[in-house]
Motif scaffolding. Structure first.
Motif, mmCIF file in Angstrom:
data_model
loop_
_atom_site.group_PDB
_atom_site.id
_atom_site.type_symbol
_atom_site.label_atom_id
_atom_site.label_comp_id
_atom_site.label_asym_id
_atom_site.label_seq_id
_atom_site.Cartn_x
_atom_site.Cartn_y
_atom_site.Cartn_z
ATOM 1 N N ALA A 58 -8.973 -2.805 2.935
ATOM 2 C CA ALA A 58 -8.013 -2.178 3.846
ATOM 3 C C ALA A 58 -7.036 -3.207 4.404
ATOM 4 O O ALA A 58 -5.827 -2.946 4.503
ATOM 5 N N GLY A 59 -7.541 -4.381 4.765
ATOM 6 C CA GLY A 59 -6.668 -5.427 5.295
ATOM 7 C C GLY A 59 -5.703 -5.954 4.257
ATOM 8 O O GLY A 59 -4.520 -6.196 4.545
ATOM 9 N N LEU A 60 -6.177 -6.130 3.027
ATOM 10 C CA LEU A 60 -5.305 -6.626 1.963
ATOM 11 C C LEU A 60 -4.247 -5.593 1.574
ATOM 12 O O LEU A 60 -3.102 -5.947 1.262
ATOM 13 N N ALA A 61 -4.619 -4.310 1.610
ATOM 14 C CA ALA A 61 -3.671 -3.264 1.233
ATOM 15 C C ALA A 61 -2.503 -3.188 2.210
ATOM 16 O O ALA A 61 -1.356 -2.933 1.805
ATOM 17 N N VAL A 62 -2.765 -3.409 3.478
ATOM 18 C CA VAL A 62 -1.702 -3.320 4.479
ATOM 19 C C VAL A 62 -0.889 -4.603 4.558
ATOM 20 O O VAL A 62 0.205 -4.626 5.142
ATOM 21 N N LEU A 63 -1.360 -5.675 3.939
ATOM 22 C CA LEU A 63 -0.686 -6.965 4.043
ATOM 23 C C LEU A 63 0.693 -6.948 3.383
ATOM 24 O O LEU A 63 1.674 -7.475 3.941
ATOM 25 N N GLY A 64 0.794 -6.346 2.193
ATOM 26 C CA GLY A 64 2.074 -6.285 1.499
ATOM 27 C C GLY A 64 3.151 -5.567 2.299
ATOM 28 O O GLY A 64 4.245 -6.116 2.517
ATOM 29 N N PRO A 65 2.902 -4.330 2.755
ATOM 30 C CA PRO A 65 3.899 -3.652 3.587
ATOM 31 C C PRO A 65 4.239 -4.403 4.874
ATOM 32 O O PRO A 65 5.385 -4.380 5.318
ATOM 33 N N ILE A 66 3.246 -5.098 5.474
ATOM 34 C CA ILE A 66 3.538 -5.876 6.678
ATOM 35 C C ILE A 66 4.490 -7.026 6.369
ATOM 36 O O ILE A 66 5.450 -7.291 7.106
ATOM 37 N N TRP A 73 6.458 0.995 12.150
ATOM 38 C CA TRP A 73 6.305 2.290 11.477
ATOM 39 C C TRP A 73 6.484 2.180 9.976
ATOM 40 O O TRP A 73 6.018 3.028 9.226
ATOM 41 N N GLY A 74 7.143 1.148 9.513
ATOM 42 C CA GLY A 74 7.390 1.039 8.080
ATOM 43 C C GLY A 74 6.129 0.884 7.259
ATOM 44 O O GLY A 74 6.086 1.246 6.093
ATOM 45 N N ASN A 75 5.068 0.324 7.847
ATOM 46 C CA ASN A 75 3.827 0.138 7.097
ATOM 47 C C ASN A 75 2.701 1.015 7.621
ATOM 48 O O ASN A 75 1.536 0.747 7.354
ATOM 49 N N LEU A 76 3.044 2.044 8.367
ATOM 50 C CA LEU A 76 2.015 2.894 8.965
ATOM 51 C C LEU A 76 1.135 3.550 7.911
ATOM 52 O O LEU A 76 -0.068 3.722 8.107
ATOM 53 N N ASP A 77 1.742 3.903 6.765
ATOM 54 C CA ASP A 77 0.977 4.617 5.747
ATOM 55 C C ASP A 77 -0.187 3.789 5.229
ATOM 56 O O ASP A 77 -1.259 4.318 4.957
ATOM 57 N N ALA A 78 -0.004 2.483 5.093
ATOM 58 C CA ALA A 78 -1.071 1.633 4.577
ATOM 59 C C ALA A 78 -2.229 1.507 5.557
ATOM 60 O O ALA A 78 -3.349 1.159 5.156
ATOM 61 N N LEU A 79 -1.987 1.809 6.831
ATOM 62 C CA LEU A 79 -3.067 1.742 7.820
ATOM 63 C C LEU A 79 -4.128 2.818 7.599
ATOM 64 O O LEU A 79 -5.186 2.772 8.208
ATOM 65 N N LYS A 80 -3.832 3.777 6.725
ATOM 66 C CA LYS A 80 -4.793 4.852 6.492
ATOM 67 C C LYS A 80 -6.124 4.324 5.971
ATOM 68 O O LYS A 80 -7.163 4.955 6.175
ATOM 69 N N PHE A 81 -6.119 3.176 5.310
ATOM 70 C CA PHE A 81 -7.373 2.632 4.809
ATOM 71 C C PHE A 81 -8.278 2.165 5.948
ATOM 72 O O PHE A 81 -9.492 2.151 5.815
ATOM 73 N N LEU A 82 -7.689 1.790 7.061
ATOM 74 C CA LEU A 82 -8.497 1.466 8.241
ATOM 75 C C LEU A 82 -9.153 2.725 8.795
ATOM 76 O O LEU A 82 -10.312 2.702 9.220
ATOM 77 N N PHE A 83 -8.417 3.838 8.772
ATOM 78 C CA PHE A 83 -9.001 5.110 9.207
ATOM 79 C C PHE A 83 -10.079 5.571 8.222
ATOM 80 O O PHE A 83 -11.089 6.156 8.625
ATOM 81 N N ALA A 84 -9.851 5.314 6.926
ATOM 82 C CA ALA A 84 -10.864 5.661 5.931
ATOM 83 C C ALA A 84 -12.133 4.840 6.132
ATOM 84 O O ALA A 84 -13.240 5.329 5.877
ATOM 85 N N THR A 85 -11.988 3.597 6.595
ATOM 86 C CA THR A 85 -13.161 2.782 6.920
ATOM 87 C C THR A 85 -13.963 3.433 8.036
ATOM 88 O O THR A 85 -15.200 3.462 7.992
ATOM 89 N N ALA A 86 -13.264 3.966 9.034
ATOM 90 C CA ALA A 86 -13.944 4.673 10.123
ATOM 91 C C ALA A 86 -14.674 5.906 9.602
ATOM 92 O O ALA A 86 -15.801 6.202 10.023
#
Length: 376
Positions: A58-66, A73-86
């Protein structure tokens, strides 16, 4: 308490993505606090490692958009993997509780089938701006399919047949050949006479393959040609512009897909393949982390002979070859919840849970029991 939390975990998928994400975070925080106060049953071996591996992905997936858009808000979609972890953590925690999902799943299937029956017969369209709207046809079918092993192995015969009837109807309403084929196999294998006859098993598998591939059984055959064209374009992307350690996210990848004239210029959102979607949207470093997570999760389930989890896991992988799955956090989160739940449930209770909770199951069903000891 467990039943109420299970209802929240599955019915939250009907909320809009932002509300779903918030509900899952609140529920995960509550469960962690609740377990800390009352010292709940221990999580199965390997749970911490699985959560950590998925969190790394999840952290690596959001790194590129960040790196591309900055924190916003531009990388909000990639944060979904953090919610999937929950969601995965919620499944792991609820799976060790004595109460199960045997009442939540039939009601959830009934509500989903009723919603899509209304859409099917009225040709109505749900607004994505509404607070309540389910995932699209393919994502909804994918997340329901992962619950099939729970229906076969953990439910009483009457409830089991009711769930199968709902799934058959739902598959027709959403034109999902994959769900129809999987439900056909699951319903046949739930009968002892079928399991004991190799010929009947072969006939069932042949019918399922006919539903998937033969033109005369196809519910929407043009989708096969469309998927192949989308995969071809996606492979071209990852071989050229997408062959980087970290990519720009799903929005940038979707923009590339829609440059090409794919079937009457339909708007394409994803690659229709789970691994290809991760690679194209997030880069080969997140892809490697995701494959490592899948390998570790499957290996742990195999070593424990946790067949309840392994069957759900195999369905997840099979569907992932035809659908991206990860593009809708509600569907992906619900799938991760199901995988976490079946992993804990199959490890924690094993044979005793099957024999006491589902007395109607035939003796032939004992082949799927976990070898884990009863820890209740």
């Amino acid at each position: 308490m467990t039943l109420a939390l299970a209802f929240v975990a599955v019915f939250a998928s009907l909320l809009m993505p932002a509300l779903y994400s918030g509900a899952i975070l609140v529920q995960a925080g509550f469960l962690i606090s609740y377990r800390g106060i009352r010292v709940s049953p221990k999580l199965p071996d390997g749970s911490g490692s699985i959560l950590m591996l998925f969190l790394v992905f999840a952290g690596l997936a959001v790194l590129g958009p960040i790196l591309s858009y900055g924190v916003g808000w531009g990388n909000l979609d990639a944060l979904k993997f953090l919610f999937a972890t929950a969601s995965l953590a919620i499944g792991l925690m609820l799976g060790v509780e004595k109460d199960d999902l045997s009442r939540a799943i039939p009601i959830f299937l009934g509500v989903m089938t009723a919603i899509y029956a209304g859409l099917y017969f009225t040709d109505a369209q749900l607004s994505q701006e509404a607070l309540l709207y389910p995932p699209d046809n393919n994502h909804s079918a994918s997340m329901l399919a992962v619950f099939l092993p729970l229906i076969v192995m953990r439910m009483k015969r009457g409830v089991r047949l009711f769930c199968f009837a709902l799934l058959f109807a739902f598959a027709i309403f959403v034109a999902s050949r994959s769900l129809l084929a999987l439900t056909l196999i699951a319903s046949a294998l739930s009968f002892e006479k079928v399991r004991k006859q190799r010929f009947l098993i072969m006939v069932t598998v042949a019918l399922a393959l006919a539903v998937l591939f033969l033109r005369t059984f196809s519910l929407d055959n043009f989708s096969d040609r469309l998927r192949l064209q989308i995969i071809e374009v996606s492979l071209h992307f990852v071989q050229t512009r997408g062959a980087y350690a970290f990519n720009f996210g799903e929005a940038a990848f979707a923009d590339f897909l829609n440059i090409y004239p794919i079937y009457q210029r339909l708007e394409i959102q994803h690659a229709h393949n789970l691994l290809l979607q991760v690679w194209a949207a997030y880069g080969y470093v997140p892809l490697f982390a995701f494959i490592l997570f899948l390998t570790a999760f499957g290996t742990l389930g195999w070593r424990q002979r946790n067949y309840l989890f392994l069957f759900s896991f195999m369905i997840f992988l099979a569907i992932g070859m035809m659908e991206a799955i990860i593009t809708d956090i509600r569907a992906f989160g619900t799938i991760m919840f199901a995988l976490g739940y079946t992993y804990s449930r199959g490890t924690q209770f094993g044979t005793a849970d099957i024999e006491t909770s589902v007395p109607e199951i035939d003796d032939g069903m004992k082949f799927h029991a976990s070898a884990a000891p009863d820890r209740r």
